[in-house]
Design a protein around this motif. Structure first.
Motif, PDB file in Angstrom:
ATOM      1  N   ILE A  22       0.877  -1.202   0.060  1.00  0.00           N
ATOM      2  CA  ILE A  22      -0.169  -0.161  -0.214  1.00  0.00           C
ATOM      3  C   ILE A  22       0.854   1.144  -0.209  1.00  0.00           C
ATOM      4  CG2 ILE A  22      -1.570   1.257   1.417  1.00  0.00           C
ATOM      5  CD1 ILE A  22      -2.654  -1.420   2.079  1.00  0.00           C
ATOM      6  N   VAL A  23       1.814   1.064   0.674  1.00  0.00           N
ATOM      7  CA  VAL A  23       2.461   2.465   0.911  1.00  0.00           C
ATOM      8  C   VAL A  23       3.604   2.822  -0.471  1.00  0.00           C
ATOM      9  CG1 VAL A  23       5.027   3.390   2.691  1.00  0.00           C
ATOM     10  CG2 VAL A  23       3.003   2.665   3.327  1.00  0.00           C
ATOM     11  N   PHE A  24       3.873   1.764  -0.696  1.00  0.00           N
ATOM     12  CA  PHE A  24       5.178   1.644  -1.908  1.00  0.00           C
ATOM     13  C   PHE A  24       4.494   1.778  -3.416  1.00  0.00           C
ATOM     14  CE2 PHE A  24       8.674   0.907   1.402  1.00  0.00           C
ATOM     15  CZ  PHE A  24       8.982   1.367   1.228  1.00  0.00           C
ATOM     16  N   PHE A  25       2.585   1.063  -3.579  1.00  0.00           N
ATOM     17  CA  PHE A  25       2.520   1.425  -4.806  1.00  0.00           C
ATOM     18  C   PHE A  25       2.629   2.526  -5.293  1.00  0.00           C
ATOM     19  CE2 PHE A  25      -1.260   2.294  -7.216  1.00  0.00           C
ATOM     20  CZ  PHE A  25      -1.306   1.473  -8.124  1.00  0.00           C
ATOM     21  N   PRO A  26       2.237   3.681  -5.007  1.00  0.00           N
ATOM     22  CA  PRO A  26       2.912   4.992  -6.306  1.00  0.00           C
ATOM     23  C   PRO A  26       3.983   4.313  -6.803  1.00  0.00           C
ATOM     24  CG  PRO A  26       2.817   5.577  -4.079  1.00  0.00           C
ATOM     25  CD  PRO A  26       2.251   4.411  -3.924  1.00  0.00           C
ATOM     26  N   PHE A  29       3.936   1.654  -9.432  1.00  0.00           N
ATOM     27  CA  PHE A  29       3.693   2.523 -10.764  1.00  0.00           C
ATOM     28  C   PHE A  29       4.853   3.268 -11.563  1.00  0.00           C
ATOM     29  CE2 PHE A  29       0.706   5.196 -12.693  1.00  0.00           C
ATOM     30  CZ  PHE A  29      -0.112   4.241 -13.798  1.00  0.00           C
ATOM     31  N   ILE A  30       5.535   4.173 -10.731  1.00  0.00           N
ATOM     32  CA  ILE A  30       6.091   4.549 -11.707  1.00  0.00           C
ATOM     33  C   ILE A  30       7.315   3.408 -11.547  1.00  0.00           C
ATOM     34  CG2 ILE A  30       7.971   6.450 -11.240  1.00  0.00           C
ATOM     35  CD1 ILE A  30       6.434   7.606  -8.983  1.00  0.00           C
ATOM     36  N   VAL A  31       7.800   2.691 -11.117  1.00  0.00           N
ATOM     37  CA  VAL A  31       8.577   2.097 -11.975  1.00  0.00           C
ATOM     38  C   VAL A  31       8.335   0.701 -13.204  1.00  0.00           C
ATOM     39  CG1 VAL A  31      10.143  -0.608 -11.185  1.00  0.00           C
ATOM     40  CG2 VAL A  31      10.137   2.175  -9.542  1.00  0.00           C
ATOM     41  N   ALA A  32       6.524   0.769 -12.452  1.00  0.00           N
ATOM     42  CA  ALA A  32       6.477  -0.471 -13.255  1.00  0.00           C
ATOM     43  C   ALA A  32       6.858   0.595 -15.406  1.00  0.00           C
ATOM     44  CB  ALA A  32       5.402  -1.133 -13.459  1.00  0.00           C
ATOM     45  N   ILE A  33       5.491   1.705 -15.008  1.00  0.00           N
ATOM     46  CA  ILE A  33       5.892   2.919 -16.247  1.00  0.00           C
ATOM     47  C   ILE A  33       7.422   2.831 -16.806  1.00  0.00           C
ATOM     48  CG2 ILE A  33       4.970   4.830 -17.691  1.00  0.00           C
ATOM     49  CD1 ILE A  33       3.297   5.225 -15.307  1.00  0.00           C
ATOM     50  N   GLY A  34       8.710   3.080 -15.894  1.00  0.00           N
ATOM     51  CA  GLY A  34       9.869   2.803 -16.586  1.00  0.00           C
ATOM     52  C   GLY A  34      10.066   1.862 -17.251  1.00  0.00           C
ATOM     53  N   ILE A  35       9.775   1.014 -16.466  1.00  0.00           N
ATOM     54  CA  ILE A  35      10.542  -0.051 -17.221  1.00  0.00           C
ATOM     55  C   ILE A  35       9.681  -0.450 -18.664  1.00  0.00           C
ATOM     56  CG2 ILE A  35      10.399  -2.613 -16.878  1.00  0.00           C
ATOM     57  CD1 ILE A  35      10.669  -2.550 -13.709  1.00  0.00           C
ATOM     58  N   LYS A  36       9.127  -0.148 -18.551  1.00  0.00           N
ATOM     59  CA  LYS A  36       7.013  -0.510 -20.329  1.00  0.00           C
ATOM     60  C   LYS A  36       8.062   0.411 -21.034  1.00  0.00           C
ATOM     61  CE  LYS A  36       4.664  -2.910 -22.183  1.00  0.00           C
ATOM     62  NZ  LYS A  36       4.861  -4.760 -21.650  1.00  0.00           N
ATOM     63  N   VAL A  37       8.860   1.703 -20.473  1.00  0.00           N
ATOM     64  CA  VAL A  37       9.188   2.860 -21.330  1.00  0.00           C
ATOM     65  C   VAL A  37      10.463   2.486 -22.089  1.00  0.00           C
ATOM     66  CG1 VAL A  37       9.934   5.219 -21.938  1.00  0.00           C
ATOM     67  CG2 VAL A  37       8.395   4.979 -20.650  1.00  0.00           C
ATOM     68  N   ASP A  38      11.285   1.979 -21.062  1.00  0.00           N
ATOM     69  CA  ASP A  38      12.893   0.961 -21.108  1.00  0.00           C
ATOM     70  C   ASP A  38      13.086  -0.308 -22.508  1.00  0.00           C
ATOM     71  OD1 ASP A  38      15.363   1.616 -21.401  1.00  0.00           O
ATOM     72  OD2 ASP A  38      14.963  -0.223 -19.810  1.00  0.00           O
ATOM     73  N   GLY A  39      10.927  -0.337 -22.817  1.00  0.00           N
ATOM     74  CA  GLY A  39      10.791  -1.743 -23.817  1.00  0.00           C
ATOM     75  C   GLY A  39      10.549  -3.387 -22.998  1.00  0.00           C
ATOM     76  N   GLY A  40      10.348  -3.780 -23.528  1.00  0.00           N
ATOM     77  CA  GLY A  40      10.379  -5.663 -22.628  1.00  0.00           C
ATOM     78  C   GLY A  40       8.758  -5.083 -21.382  1.00  0.00           C
ATOM     79  N   PRO A  41       8.807  -7.030 -20.926  1.00  0.00           N
ATOM     80  CA  PRO A  41       7.925  -6.406 -20.174  1.00  0.00           C
ATOM     81  C   PRO A  41       8.426  -6.604 -18.959  1.00  0.00           C
ATOM     82  CG  PRO A  41       9.287  -8.844 -20.597  1.00  0.00           C
ATOM     83  CD  PRO A  41       9.383  -8.309 -21.195  1.00  0.00           C
ATOM     84  N   ARG A  57       6.963 -19.042  -8.300  1.00  0.00           N
ATOM     85  CA  ARG A  57       7.720 -18.704  -9.789  1.00  0.00           C
ATOM     86  C   ARG A  57       7.800 -17.285  -9.114  1.00  0.00           C
ATOM     87  NH1 ARG A  57       5.912 -18.733 -15.429  1.00  0.00           N
ATOM     88  NH2 ARG A  57       7.510 -20.676 -15.289  1.00  0.00           N
ATOM     89  N   ILE A  58       8.871 -17.107  -8.542  1.00  0.00           N
ATOM     90  CA  ILE A  58       9.168 -15.954  -8.272  1.00  0.00           C
ATOM     91  C   ILE A  58       8.955 -14.659  -8.623  1.00  0.00           C
ATOM     92  CG2 ILE A  58      11.521 -15.697  -8.524  1.00  0.00           C
ATOM     93  CD1 ILE A  58      12.465 -14.914  -6.050  1.00  0.00           C
ATOM     94  N   ILE A  59       8.194 -13.113  -8.212  1.00  0.00           N
ATOM     95  CA  ILE A  59       7.922 -12.249  -8.938  1.00  0.00           C
ATOM     96  C   ILE A  59       9.158 -10.927  -8.745  1.00  0.00           C
ATOM     97  CG2 ILE A  59       6.470 -10.157  -9.343  1.00  0.00           C
ATOM     98  CD1 ILE A  59       4.286 -12.627  -8.011  1.00  0.00           C
ATOM     99  N   LYS A  60       9.886 -10.137 -10.013  1.00  0.00           N
ATOM    100  CA  LYS A  60      10.548  -9.339  -9.510  1.00  0.00           C
ATOM    101  C   LYS A  60      10.281  -7.633 -10.593  1.00  0.00           C
ATOM    102  CE  LYS A  60      15.071 -10.745  -8.217  1.00  0.00           C
ATOM    103  NZ  LYS A  60      16.424 -10.091  -8.198  1.00  0.00           N
ATOM    104  N   PHE A  61      10.879  -6.690 -10.310  1.00  0.00           N
ATOM    105  CA  PHE A  61      10.943  -5.994 -11.441  1.00  0.00           C
ATOM    106  C   PHE A  61      12.354  -6.711 -12.313  1.00  0.00           C
ATOM    107  CE2 PHE A  61       8.563  -2.471  -8.977  1.00  0.00           C
ATOM    108  CZ  PHE A  61       7.575  -2.796  -9.366  1.00  0.00           C
ATOM    109  N   ARG A  62      11.867  -7.026 -13.839  1.00  0.00           N
ATOM    110  CA  ARG A  62      13.445  -6.996 -14.514  1.00  0.00           C
ATOM    111  C   ARG A  62      14.119  -5.616 -14.935  1.00  0.00           C
ATOM    112  NH1 ARG A  62      14.020  -5.962 -19.854  1.00  0.00           N
ATOM    113  NH2 ARG A  62      11.637  -4.420 -19.758  1.00  0.00           N
ATOM    114  N   THR A  63      15.131  -6.188 -14.191  1.00  0.00           N
ATOM    115  CA  THR A  63      16.225  -5.358 -14.483  1.00  0.00           C
ATOM    116  C   THR A  63      17.146  -5.374 -15.330  1.00  0.00           C
ATOM    117  OG1 THR A  63      17.760  -6.811 -12.977  1.00  0.00           O
ATOM    118  CG2 THR A  63      16.398  -4.818 -12.172  1.00  0.00           C
TER     119      THR A  63
END
Length: 198
Positions: A22-26, A29-41, A57-63
């Motif tokens: 809840i605290v880190f939702f913003p 959201f911002i990180v997800a947009i940044g990764i998507k703009v960078d291209g890929g899932p 199945r572990i879930i991480k932001f793609r780096t």
């Protein structure tokens, strides 16, 4: 390992993970947009070995670039100059924000906040059944986002060394040890320190 402490640990994991999402939702959201703009899932999904040898199945932001584990040195990332790491990925790895989605794994019951890091299904051994008996001790608890091995040696040690530290964690498990590891993890994020005590 006391059942009462395991139940307290699970309740703590669940409540804290919900609150952090809840605290880190913003930020999420911002990180997800940044990764998507960078291209890929946005997310990196990978099978890992968890509690009692079960696979999840572990879930991480793609780096890194897509299919990175089959490029270059595979699972080995020697430093942040690895050309497979994306521009936003460097920021996420430096701040550990790439680990945020694992809060979902915790809520689902696959992981804990503190515990041994879950290995991929094919390294350092191919499948849970091929681990030596002493190393299987680390799978008696849920894997964690951070753990005793992370604050002691991070990724600088061999898998054998880290598994011995994981075994030590399981044998000495207590709520107080978890809290100590959490404090040391937060401190290490800011000061890049490692824990050298027992």
């Amino acid at each position: 390992m006391k059942i009462s402490q395991i139940k307290i640990k699970r309740a703590f994991d669940f409540v804290i993970s919900i609150l952090l999402l809840i605290v880190f939702f913003p930020v999420f959201f911002i990180v997800a947009i940044g990764i998507k703009v960078d291209g890929g899932p946005v997310f990196f999904l990978q099978d890992r070995i968890g509690e009692k040898g079960t696979t999840f199945r572990i879930i991480k932001f793609r780096t890194m670039v897509e299919n990175a584990e089959n490029l270059g040195e595979g699972l080995i990332v020697r430093n942040e100059s690895d050309i497979r790491i994306t521009a936003i990925g460097k920021v996420l790895r430096k701040t550990s924000l790439d680990e945020l989605p694992q809060l979902i794994n915790i809520i689902m019951g696959d992981m804990s906040i503190v515990g041994p890091r879950p290995p991929v299904t094919y390294h350092p051994y191919k499948g849970y059944e091929n681990y030596p008996d002493w190393a299987k001790k680390r799978f008696e608890v849920k894997p964690g986002i951070t753990g005793l091995a992370q604050v002691k040696v991070r990724n600088s040690a061999t898998w054998s060394t880290r598994m011995k530290i994981d075994k030590q964690y399981v044998e000495k498990f207590s709520i107080w040890l978890d809290l100590k590891i959490l404090i040391l993890t937060i401190r290490a994020m800011f000061y890049k320190e490692t824990y050298t005590g027992e």
